[in-house]
Write a protein that holds these residues in place. Structure first.
Motif, PDB file in Angstrom:
ATOM      1  N   UNK A 190      47.075 -30.291  18.744  1.00 35.70           N
ATOM      2  CA  UNK A 190      48.374 -30.040  19.364  1.00 35.70           C
ATOM      3  C   UNK A 190      48.290 -30.075  20.890  1.00 35.70           C
ATOM      4  N   UNK A 191      47.172 -29.662  21.453  1.00 36.41           N
ATOM      5  CA  UNK A 191      46.996 -29.773  22.902  1.00 36.41           C
ATOM      6  C   UNK A 191      46.791 -31.240  23.295  1.00 36.41           C
ATOM      7  N   UNK A 192      45.963 -31.943  22.538  1.00 34.93           N
ATOM      8  CA  UNK A 192      45.701 -33.353  22.839  1.00 34.93           C
ATOM      9  C   UNK A 192      46.982 -34.174  22.789  1.00 34.93           C
ATOM     10  N   UNK A 193      47.848 -33.834  21.843  1.00 36.92           N
ATOM     11  CA  UNK A 193      49.121 -34.555  21.727  1.00 36.92           C
ATOM     12  C   UNK A 193      50.011 -34.343  22.934  1.00 36.92           C
ATOM     13  N   UNK A 194      49.718 -33.315  23.709  1.00 36.55           N
ATOM     14  CA  UNK A 194      50.477 -33.009  24.913  1.00 36.55           C
ATOM     15  C   UNK A 194      49.700 -33.369  26.184  1.00 36.55           C
ATOM     16  N   UNK A 195      48.680 -34.190  25.997  1.00 40.51           N
ATOM     17  CA  UNK A 195      47.929 -34.689  27.144  1.00 40.51           C
ATOM     18  C   UNK A 195      46.981 -33.701  27.766  1.00 40.51           C
ATOM     19  N   UNK A 196      46.506 -32.742  26.963  1.00 44.89           N
ATOM     20  CA  UNK A 196      45.637 -31.693  27.493  1.00 44.89           C
ATOM     21  C   UNK A 196      44.298 -31.635  26.771  1.00 44.89           C
ATOM     22  N   UNK A 197      43.259 -31.452  27.537  1.00 49.15           N
ATOM     23  CA  UNK A 197      41.967 -31.040  27.014  1.00 49.15           C
ATOM     24  C   UNK A 197      41.793 -29.577  27.394  1.00 49.15           C
ATOM     25  N   UNK A 228      44.093 -37.660  30.495  1.00 48.50           N
ATOM     26  CA  UNK A 228      44.109 -36.337  29.854  1.00 48.50           C
ATOM     27  C   UNK A 228      43.822 -35.272  30.911  1.00 48.50           C
ATOM     28  N   UNK A 229      44.683 -34.285  31.024  1.00 44.78           N
ATOM     29  CA  UNK A 229      44.491 -33.190  31.974  1.00 44.78           C
ATOM     30  C   UNK A 229      43.688 -32.067  31.316  1.00 44.78           C
ATOM     31  N   UNK A 230      43.009 -31.297  32.136  1.00 39.12           N
ATOM     32  CA  UNK A 230      42.156 -30.208  31.641  1.00 39.12           C
ATOM     33  C   UNK A 230      42.746 -28.853  32.001  1.00 39.12           C
ATOM     34  N   UNK A 231      42.667 -27.918  31.054  1.00 39.49           N
ATOM     35  CA  UNK A 231      43.045 -26.530  31.308  1.00 39.49           C
ATOM     36  C   UNK A 231      41.926 -25.652  30.765  1.00 39.49           C
ATOM     37  N   UNK A 232      41.435 -24.744  31.599  1.00 42.32           N
ATOM     38  CA  UNK A 232      40.288 -23.909  31.221  1.00 42.32           C
ATOM     39  C   UNK A 232      40.750 -22.470  31.007  1.00 42.32           C
ATOM     40  N   UNK A 233      40.357 -21.912  29.849  1.00 39.30           N
ATOM     41  CA  UNK A 233      40.748 -20.561  29.467  1.00 39.30           C
ATOM     42  C   UNK A 233      39.523 -19.658  29.457  1.00 39.30           C
ATOM     43  N   UNK A 234      39.657 -18.470  30.004  1.00 34.02           N
ATOM     44  CA  UNK A 234      38.631 -17.438  29.920  1.00 34.02           C
ATOM     45  C   UNK A 234      39.239 -16.261  29.162  1.00 34.02           C
ATOM     46  N   UNK A 235      38.678 -15.958  27.999  1.00 35.78           N
ATOM     47  CA  UNK A 235      39.267 -14.948  27.106  1.00 35.78           C
ATOM     48  C   UNK A 235      38.432 -13.679  27.078  1.00 35.78           C
ATOM     49  N   UNK A 236      39.088 -12.578  26.744  1.00 37.31           N
ATOM     50  CA  UNK A 236      38.397 -11.293  26.673  1.00 37.31           C
ATOM     51  C   UNK A 236      37.633 -11.108  25.370  1.00 37.31           C
ATOM     52  N   UNK A 237      37.838 -12.015  24.406  1.00 38.75           N
ATOM     53  CA  UNK A 237      37.162 -11.891  23.112  1.00 38.75           C
ATOM     54  C   UNK A 237      37.298 -13.188  22.338  1.00 38.75           C
ATOM     55  N   UNK A 240      50.726 -26.490  27.649  1.00 38.18           N
ATOM     56  CA  UNK A 240      49.840 -25.611  26.894  1.00 38.18           C
ATOM     57  C   UNK A 240      50.632 -24.622  26.054  1.00 38.18           C
ATOM     58  N   UNK A 241      51.601 -23.942  26.665  1.00 34.18           N
ATOM     59  CA  UNK A 241      52.390 -22.957  25.925  1.00 34.18           C
ATOM     60  C   UNK A 241      53.260 -23.618  24.864  1.00 34.18           C
ATOM     61  N   UNK A 242      53.680 -24.844  25.085  1.00 33.29           N
ATOM     62  CA  UNK A 242      54.413 -25.579  24.054  1.00 33.29           C
ATOM     63  C   UNK A 242      53.502 -25.826  22.854  1.00 33.29           C
ATOM     64  N   UNK A 243      52.230 -26.123  23.122  1.00 30.56           N
ATOM     65  CA  UNK A 243      51.269 -26.283  22.036  1.00 30.56           C
ATOM     66  C   UNK A 243      51.018 -24.982  21.291  1.00 30.56           C
ATOM     67  N   UNK A 244      50.938 -23.876  22.020  1.00 29.24           N
ATOM     68  CA  UNK A 244      50.773 -22.561  21.399  1.00 29.24           C
ATOM     69  C   UNK A 244      51.967 -22.251  20.493  1.00 29.24           C
ATOM     70  N   UNK A 245      53.175 -22.489  20.998  1.00 29.69           N
ATOM     71  CA  UNK A 245      54.385 -22.223  20.206  1.00 29.69           C
ATOM     72  C   UNK A 245      54.412 -23.085  18.950  1.00 29.69           C
TER      73      UNK A 245
END
Length: 298
Positions: free
Chosen positions: A26-33, A1-10, A208-213
């Protein structure tokens, strides 16, 4: 599982597709934490992506636009909001207004979290052919502070996010008389990264963006009810659940999450508004904003 870290403004309801994607696997299904945090002050997102504490920042498109051509190279990799879910609440008006009808009024425009509420409203006034200076704006203070002052009698109207506006109306302090959703497509919240990391991040960003979509499709098709309810309960336990859900449903129905792809004409319009407001050195093209990113096209 690959990791992606997000820093948000809110921690905002307009970010719902990201939260639904995480909640629904949906992220996990795409191999992402995917891990995420909200920064206070919001400018911490810039520090986080620079230090690599985060891979992506989530916030307004106006930020990469302001830095376009500077030594801080930022590249946009995806869109989370296809429209701008803000409103204007009036103390005295009860019928819908157009932006030019703010002339002669005192309008509170929260800005501690960013410039977009004022700048887009001012841009709409200019687009209608009217003088922005005819309206007196109270700016640069936090939403909470300006709501408190509005309730105490300051100003004729206030620019607010959809949730805060519905809360204010429910408390008996006015009427929503304008919705920025009626002003057409506006690429509001986007994901962006330090440009030199785009190649390194591209595979994870694509997934990640595929999961967002996919989350956007679930939300707008009405098949994400369980995830939405879980997100609302965990993220905003002290807020009115029915009001939150009403705001989420309105955003879904009115196009806020219609696409993860930035619309070229809408981007150019927003850049023109920012340029007219003096916030940018030049109106950046979509190609400039995307930089070396190939994950978004228009």
């Amino acid at each position: 599982m690959d990791t992606l870290k997000i820093s948000a403004t809110a921690n905002g309801l307009n970010y719902l597709p990201e939260y639904v994607a995480a909640e629904g696997g949906l992220f996990a299904a795409r191999g992402l934490t995917v891990t995420a945090k909200a920064c206070d002050p919001w400018t911490g997102v810039l520090d986080d992506i620079e230090s690599r504490e985060a891979d992506l920042a989530l916030g307004g498109l106006w930020v990469p636009a302001m830095y376009a051509g500077s030594s801080r190279a930022l590249s946009v990799v995806g869109q989370l909001n296809h429209k701008f879910p803000m409103t204007i609440v009036s103390r005295t008006e009860t019928a819908p207004i157009s932006p030019d009808q703010l002339a002669g009024k005192v309008v509170l425009a929260p800005g501690a979290g960013g410039s977009a509420p004022y700048e887009f409203t001012a841009g709409l006034i200019r687009e209608a052919g009217f003088d922005v200076s005819a309206t007196r704006f109270v700016r640069d203070l936090s939403t909470a502070m300006l709501i408190e002052l509005y309730k105490s009698g300051l100003g004729d109207a206030i620019i607010l996010d959809l949730v805060s506006a519905k809360e204010l109306v429910a408390d008996g302090f006015g009427t929503i008389v304008f919705e920025h959703l009626d002003a057409g497509v506006m690429p509001n919240s986007v994901y962006y990264a330090v440009s030199e990391r785009i190649d390194e991040l591209s595979d994870r960003v694509d997934r990640f963006m595929d999961g967002i979509a996919a989350a956007m499709v679930k939300i707008t098709s009405g098949t994400a009810d369980a995830e939405i309810e879980a997100v609302l309960a965990s993220r905003w336990p002290d807020k009115d659940a029915s009001l939150l859900r009403a705001a989420a449903d309105e955003m879904a129905e009115r196009g806020v999450w219609d696409s993860a792809v930035i619309d070229r004409d809408a981007s150019d319009r927003w850049m023109r508004i920012l340029d007219e407001g003096g916030l940018v050195t030049h109106p950046a093209t979509l190609e400039e904003l995307l930089g070396s990113s190939s994950t978004v096209t228009a």
